[in-house]
Write a protein that holds these residues in place. Structure first.
Motif, mmCIF file in Angstrom:
data_model
loop_
_atom_site.group_PDB
_atom_site.id
_atom_site.type_symbol
_atom_site.label_atom_id
_atom_site.label_comp_id
_atom_site.label_asym_id
_atom_site.label_seq_id
_atom_site.Cartn_x
_atom_site.Cartn_y
_atom_site.Cartn_z
ATOM 1 N N LYS A 176 -6.754 -13.340 -5.012
ATOM 2 C CA LYS A 176 -7.782 -12.643 -4.226
ATOM 3 C C LYS A 176 -7.385 -11.213 -3.866
ATOM 4 N N LYS A 177 -6.209 -10.764 -4.286
ATOM 5 C CA LYS A 177 -5.780 -9.377 -4.068
ATOM 6 C C LYS A 177 -6.283 -8.543 -5.241
ATOM 7 N N ARG A 178 -7.530 -8.081 -5.155
ATOM 8 C CA ARG A 178 -8.168 -7.472 -6.324
ATOM 9 C C ARG A 178 -8.910 -6.170 -5.997
ATOM 10 N N LEU A 179 -8.507 -5.524 -4.907
ATOM 11 C CA LEU A 179 -9.011 -4.190 -4.591
ATOM 12 C C LEU A 179 -7.821 -3.243 -4.528
ATOM 13 N N LEU A 180 -7.783 -2.286 -5.459
ATOM 14 C CA LEU A 180 -6.668 -1.352 -5.544
ATOM 15 C C LEU A 180 -7.119 0.025 -5.080
ATOM 16 N N ASN A 181 -6.279 0.681 -4.291
ATOM 17 C CA ASN A 181 -6.615 1.983 -3.718
ATOM 18 C C ASN A 181 -5.513 2.983 -4.016
ATOM 19 N N PHE A 182 -5.904 4.105 -4.609
ATOM 20 C CA PHE A 182 -4.967 5.171 -4.940
ATOM 21 C C PHE A 182 -5.410 6.449 -4.216
ATOM 22 N N VAL A 183 -4.449 7.209 -3.720
ATOM 23 C CA VAL A 183 -4.770 8.447 -3.014
ATOM 24 C C VAL A 183 -3.967 9.591 -3.630
ATOM 25 N N ASP A 184 -4.620 10.757 -3.760
ATOM 26 C CA ASP A 184 -3.957 11.875 -4.439
ATOM 27 C C ASP A 184 -2.904 12.557 -3.584
ATOM 28 N N SER A 185 -2.985 12.441 -2.262
ATOM 29 C CA SER A 185 -1.983 13.045 -1.391
ATOM 30 C C SER A 185 -1.974 12.325 -0.052
ATOM 31 N N GLY A 186 -0.834 12.337 0.612
ATOM 32 C CA GLY A 186 -0.737 11.795 1.959
ATOM 33 C C GLY A 186 -0.274 10.361 2.060
ATOM 34 N N ALA A 187 0.007 9.704 0.942
ATOM 35 C CA ALA A 187 0.453 8.308 1.007
ATOM 36 C C ALA A 187 1.821 8.223 1.670
ATOM 37 N N ASP A 188 2.034 7.149 2.427
ATOM 38 C CA ASP A 188 3.367 6.885 2.959
ATOM 39 C C ASP A 188 3.547 5.386 3.158
ATOM 40 N N ALA A 189 4.750 4.981 3.501
ATOM 41 C CA ALA A 189 5.098 3.565 3.569
ATOM 42 C C ALA A 189 4.397 2.828 4.702
ATOM 43 N N SER A 190 3.790 3.540 5.637
ATOM 44 C CA SER A 190 3.150 2.876 6.778
ATOM 45 C C SER A 190 1.922 2.073 6.354
ATOM 46 N N VAL A 191 1.286 2.492 5.270
ATOM 47 C CA VAL A 191 0.118 1.777 4.739
ATOM 48 C C VAL A 191 0.366 1.591 3.239
ATOM 49 N N PRO A 192 1.115 0.566 2.866
ATOM 50 C CA PRO A 192 1.576 0.441 1.473
ATOM 51 C C PRO A 192 0.468 0.217 0.452
ATOM 52 N N TRP A 193 -0.665 -0.347 0.883
ATOM 53 C CA TRP A 193 -1.738 -0.598 -0.081
ATOM 54 C C TRP A 193 -2.479 0.686 -0.481
ATOM 55 N N LEU A 194 -2.329 1.761 0.305
ATOM 56 C CA LEU A 194 -2.913 3.058 -0.057
ATOM 57 C C LEU A 194 -1.870 3.777 -0.916
ATOM 58 N N MET A 195 -1.919 3.505 -2.204
ATOM 59 C CA MET A 195 -0.836 3.861 -3.112
ATOM 60 C C MET A 195 -0.940 5.307 -3.600
ATOM 61 N N ALA A 196 0.200 5.957 -3.735
ATOM 62 C CA ALA A 196 0.246 7.328 -4.245
ATOM 63 C C ALA A 196 -0.173 7.308 -5.719
ATOM 64 N N GLU A 197 -1.311 7.902 -5.998
ATOM 65 C CA GLU A 197 -1.868 7.834 -7.354
ATOM 66 C C GLU A 197 -0.876 8.283 -8.413
ATOM 67 N N TYR A 198 -0.213 9.408 -8.181
ATOM 68 C CA TYR A 198 0.597 9.998 -9.240
ATOM 69 C C TYR A 198 1.947 9.330 -9.416
ATOM 70 N N ASP A 199 2.232 8.290 -8.630
ATOM 71 C CA ASP A 199 3.382 7.432 -8.913
ATOM 72 C C ASP A 199 3.089 6.515 -10.103
ATOM 73 N N PHE A 200 1.812 6.251 -10.324
ATOM 74 C CA PHE A 200 1.427 5.270 -11.339
ATOM 75 C C PHE A 200 0.507 5.825 -12.426
ATOM 76 N N ILE A 201 -0.199 6.917 -12.120
ATOM 77 C CA ILE A 201 -1.312 7.363 -12.954
ATOM 78 C C ILE A 201 -1.254 8.874 -13.135
ATOM 79 N N PHE A 202 -1.582 9.355 -14.320
ATOM 80 C CA PHE A 202 -1.807 10.787 -14.496
ATOM 81 C C PHE A 202 -3.268 11.011 -14.867
ATOM 82 N N GLU A 203 -3.698 12.259 -14.774
ATOM 83 C CA GLU A 203 -5.090 12.601 -15.082
ATOM 84 C C GLU A 203 -5.150 13.710 -16.119
#
Length: 343
Positions: A176-203
């Motif tokens: 049931k963990k099937r909503l993924l959230n990536f953010v282009d800036s401002g990610a930090d360990a306090s909210v781990p599910w708001l993942m730093a996009e450029y750690d995993f993805i390029f554009e």
């Protein structure tokens, strides 16, 4: 007695058929059985650029024609959203705006999350992704507040930074963990599910003008490939008003942009990077052949489900709606119209 036996037999057969139907449904992942065994990073997802920017209808700053519930119903599985402060100054929600809230204001995030949650509740075999442009540099805690209030917490997936092993769609659906959230800036360990996009993805580059070649190069993070990538595929015209530059979507050529041009761009990037684009991002998704192209990238036979036609709209009326916001927006509307014709 015989009647009771026959009734029981009928009930047993009916139950068996229902179970088989349920099993068949369980075997579908994002609409296709073949995708269930694939890991998240092996799949291509139909993606809407500025998914929220569909109102007012016909506005020059709008990138889509259909609302997000319709996009979900039609098969869009990744959404690009822009995060701004609330016009009221409150901190209990996030506003979805395009460049400026005086230019295009699609309202609060809480409403959109409610729409996404309704869809996910009713469609348990769908994996959804959200890409955040953190335009206002909001703290992760702001996102956490809105997501929690919307009841999204049970659906949130977290991938450990640095990990290159992704679960299959089937296992994400099962957990049931099937909503993924990536953010282009401002990610930090306090909210781990708001993942730093450029750690995993390029554009790939996103500023593409009419007549220019569709690029298959790494734009963000500059020159650094990752395990997955966004293929940006939308034509924009730039308008400068004062010291501000705006991108104007080009709806007049979208049939070509989202048609053969899209398939050619996807094939080119697949060859260039030796892997399919994971997120195929377009404007006006219902025109052209986005869903067919994504199915082809995924190696499945397209299910034949056509997207919902765009509602009829009157651009003059829409320009009037945004034109009342400020003199800057009035100037933008006039300049954008001139740029659209020039392109």
């Amino acid at each position: 007695m015989r009647s009771a036996f026959i009734s029981s037999a009928i009930a047993l057969v009916a139950s068996t058929l229902l179970l088989r139907g349920a099993d068949a449904q369980q075997q579908l992942c994002n609409g296709y059985a073949e995708l269930c065994a694939k890991t998240y990073d092996q799949v291509s997802y139909a993606t809407t650029h500025n998914a929220y920017a569909y109102t007012p209808r016909g506005a020059l700053a709008a990138n889509q024609n259909n609302d997000i519930p319709t996009q979900l119903k039609d098969g869009i599985r990744a959404f690009m959203l822009d995060a701004y402060n609330l016009p009221s100054g409150g901190t209990n929600d996030i506003e979805l705006c395009h460049s400026y809230c005086s230019l295009l204001d699609a309202g609060p995030l809480s409403a959109v999350l409610g729409q996404i949650k309704t869809f996910m509740d009713q469609n348990p075999n769908e994996v959804i992704s959200i890409f955040w442009e953190n335009a206002a540099n909001l703290a992760p805690a702001r996102f956490q507040t809105v997501y929690q209030a919307a009841g999204m917490t049970p659906y949130l997936y977290t991938q450990t930074a640095g990990s290159t092993t992704w679960p299959t769609l089937a296992s994400m659906i099962s957990s049931k963990k099937r909503l993924l959230n990536f953010v282009d800036s401002g990610a930090d360990a306090s909210v781990p599910w708001l993942m730093a996009e450029y750690d995993f993805i390029f554009e790939t580059p996103w500023q593409i003008t009419k007549g220019s070649e569709y690029p298959c190069t790494v734009d963000r993070p500059k020159g650094e490939e990752r395990g997955m990538y966004v293929m940006n595929h939308f034509i924009s015209g730039q308008v400068t008003v004062g010291d501000q530059t705006f991108d104007v979507p080009q709806s007049g050529i979208v049939a070509q942009t989202n048609g053969q041009d899209l398939a050619s761009h996807a094939n080119k990037c697949t060859q260039t990077f030796n892997k399919i684009p994971n997120f195929v991002a377009v404007d006006y998704y219902e025109q052209g052949s986005l869903l067919q192209t994504v199915a082809q990238l995924n190696g499945v036979n397209w299910n034949g489900k056509l997207p919902t036609a765009a509602p009829t709209s009157n651009k003059n009326t829409a320009v009037g709606k945004i034109g009342g916001a400020s003199s800057t927006v009035v100037t933008f509307a006039a300049a954008a119209a001139a740029a659209a014709f020039a392109l």
